[in-house]
Design a protein around this motif. Sequence first.
Motif, PDB file in Angstrom:
ATOM      1  N   GLU A 168      82.199 121.321  28.266  1.00 26.28           N
ATOM      2  CA  GLU A 168      83.169 120.578  27.232  1.00 26.28           C
ATOM      3  C   GLU A 168      84.191 121.217  26.808  1.00 26.28           C
ATOM      4  N   SER A 177      77.908 122.971  27.135  1.00 30.90           N
ATOM      5  CA  SER A 177      78.700 123.340  26.086  1.00 30.90           C
ATOM      6  C   SER A 177      80.031 124.002  26.436  1.00 30.90           C
ATOM      7  N   HIS A 234      76.306 117.454  23.454  1.00 27.04           N
ATOM      8  CA  HIS A 234      75.881 116.851  22.504  1.00 27.04           C
ATOM      9  C   HIS A 234      74.375 116.795  22.642  1.00 27.04           C
ATOM     10  N   GLU A 235      73.929 116.163  23.626  1.00 28.56           N
ATOM     11  CA  GLU A 235      72.460 115.826  24.032  1.00 28.56           C
ATOM     12  C   GLU A 235      71.694 116.945  24.366  1.00 28.56           C
ATOM     13  N   HIS A 285      88.208 120.071  18.331  1.00 32.63           N
ATOM     14  CA  HIS A 285      88.288 118.758  18.157  1.00 32.63           C
ATOM     15  C   HIS A 285      89.385 118.003  18.048  1.00 32.63           C
ATOM     16  N   ARG A 332      81.347 116.008  27.092  1.00 36.45           N
ATOM     17  CA  ARG A 332      81.104 115.976  25.490  1.00 36.45           C
ATOM     18  C   ARG A 332      79.479 115.291  25.390  1.00 36.45           C
ATOM     19  N   GLU A 382      76.481 108.029  20.236  1.00 42.27           N
ATOM     20  CA  GLU A 382      76.460 108.061  21.704  1.00 42.27           C
ATOM     21  C   GLU A 382      75.692 106.894  21.993  1.00 42.27           C
TER      22      GLU A 382
END
Lengths: 450, 156
Positions: free
Chosen positions: A366, A363, A349-350, A450, A345, B115
């Motif tokens: 995840e 992605s 996200h990054e 989610h 995750r 994060e």
Amino acid sequence: MANFEPVLLANIQKPDSHTLAVYQAAGGYAALKKVLGGMSPTDVVELVKSSGLRGRGGAGFPCGMKWSFLPKDHPGPVYMCVNADESEPATFNNRILMELDPHQVIEGILIGCFATRASTAYIYVRYEYPTSFTRLEQAINECRAAGLVGKNILGSDFSLDIHLHRGAAAYICGEETGLIESLEGKRAWPRIKPPFPAIEGAFRKPTVVNNIETLANVPHIVNRGADWFKSMGVPSSGPKDPGSYGPKLYCISGHVNRPGCYELPLGITCRELIEQHGGGVWKGRKGKAAIPGGLSMGLFTEKEWDTPLDFAGPGKVGCLGLGTAAVTVMDETVSMIDFLHNACRFFAHESCGQCTPCREGTSWSERILTRIKHGKGRLKDLDILLSISGSMGIIPGTTICGLADGAAWPIKNAVNKFRDEFEDYIQRTNPAGYSQQEPAEALGLVELAH
Amino acid sequence: MRAEIEAFFPRYPTKQAVTLPALHVVNEHLRCVPLRAIPEIARMLELAPAEIYDTLSFYGFFKASPCGKVRAWVCRSISCALRGGEEVLAGLSEKLGVAPGETTADGTITLEFGECLGLCDYAPAMLAGNRVYKNMSVEQVDDVAARLREQAEGTT
Ligand SMILES: Cc1cc2nc3c(=O)[nH]c(=O)nc-3n(C[C@H](O)[C@H](O)[C@H](O)COP(=O)(O)O)c2cc1C
Ligand code: SF4
Ligand code: FES
């Protein structure tokens, strides 16, 4: 080693350790004076080269060698970008240096800029470090007033401006060329290399990028010499190994009794760090695994805790490297499915999104982990995960930056080293369909996202 | 705000490099960067509005409508998650009645997931404004929410 004297953290226990007065009372800025009092830039580069200092930001590149790549006859300007974006999960040693001894960092920057002939330094500080930002700002102001930053420093020909630049909560700004793009006011998309920043970096000029901890070592090397620095750590094992010299700020967090930042000579084992410094696994439990050097570096099993945390150690047990030397300990109750879900995750996200293997790979992994976690896993998901993780990154040659390698390693290590646990979990939570059944969607059920 | 932004010009060789500083200035004043600010920033930096928006939208950080007086980032990364960070985030979310990314109805608190905040030695941790909340636990969620409200009251 028992009586190792702290170097980088020698000052931090003192009251007002962040002020110029306290720093100077402990001999601060003597190294700068020594440099300005008769060393040439080349002398400094050679000294740092011979000390064996390697970058502490994650890649471990020899610092003196990096400095020697900057052109010597460039009309300028040359820039230094100081990497204070510290965002690698589990890492917080730069924060301690900036908050508690900012002048040590600034002295390192001054000497580094002298050596590389840089005339402006930008310190890129992550948004989440407001105290670091303020402490650096105060320290720079003190230096300006004392003639330590600005024009003709201490009456010499050397001039340097230092500016702080605040990030906006994006991990990729720590990658050196992502940092440069972000500094220039663009989205932080890492650049294809070459050209390396030393040749064409910030504002298309020669640029040196260094980590905070790397630079903090430099004044000590100037004061005490390369041999002193090399008396700490693990010597080179041959011509291809630059060795692991000097002190290191090890971070330890997760399931230990005493989380914190401990300064030790490079090369202590993960187990020593956990047991002698971190106070052992918490709640009297047994250990199960540990992140060796920031999340990107992968995973040690408990049996691998005797691995030395030097630049070469983690690679010998299948991890990516020493990284930031930040250890996160997991006790016997931790589910590797939860661990890997959390890791995937983060990288999803990054990812900055410019390379397809990384954008899609992070992605999808995840989503697969989310699906496995929710009891819809299939055995073949494990092979899909291994295939994704084997095909994204600089190492397989498919991406522009190392974020993708960092995303791949936790997957590879967790699935390979804990395969039984993943298989058991999938069989237990999805007994009807764990073998070959296709999920409703190719890779994830949207409602489970989610 | 203009003067504050212009003060950054001498620091960089290009005006474009003032993009992030300018966005931070606006964000600090308005707790957001409204769409209508973009052409104005673009004019100051001699760029196309799309260039500003391109950079702005890369960072999930800048929002188009105002955040609460306090923006609180609860870490969800690994060292915090191992010590209950996700449960704290869920607890705060329930207590404040907002999902991460949302602002309480009275406009005081914006809850965010973060994060790794580089506070792993204090896990689970939260950064709210410039204040660090250390070693939180689910049992303390009511107390943390109250302290956040108090912090918001002290903010103009
Ligand atoms: C995704 C990614 C994130 C990174 N984040 C950081 C960081 O936060 N801080 C840092 O110093 N280096 C970070 N690095 C490493 C830098 O690219 C670069 O190697 C380093 O700043 C060089 O400084 P050093 O040689 O002094 O270590 C990151 C690299 C990657 C691929
Ligand atoms: S590897 Fe990932 S993070 Fe790095 S440049 Fe490519 S898409 Fe961006
Ligand atoms: S993992 Fe939460 S602060 Fe680092």
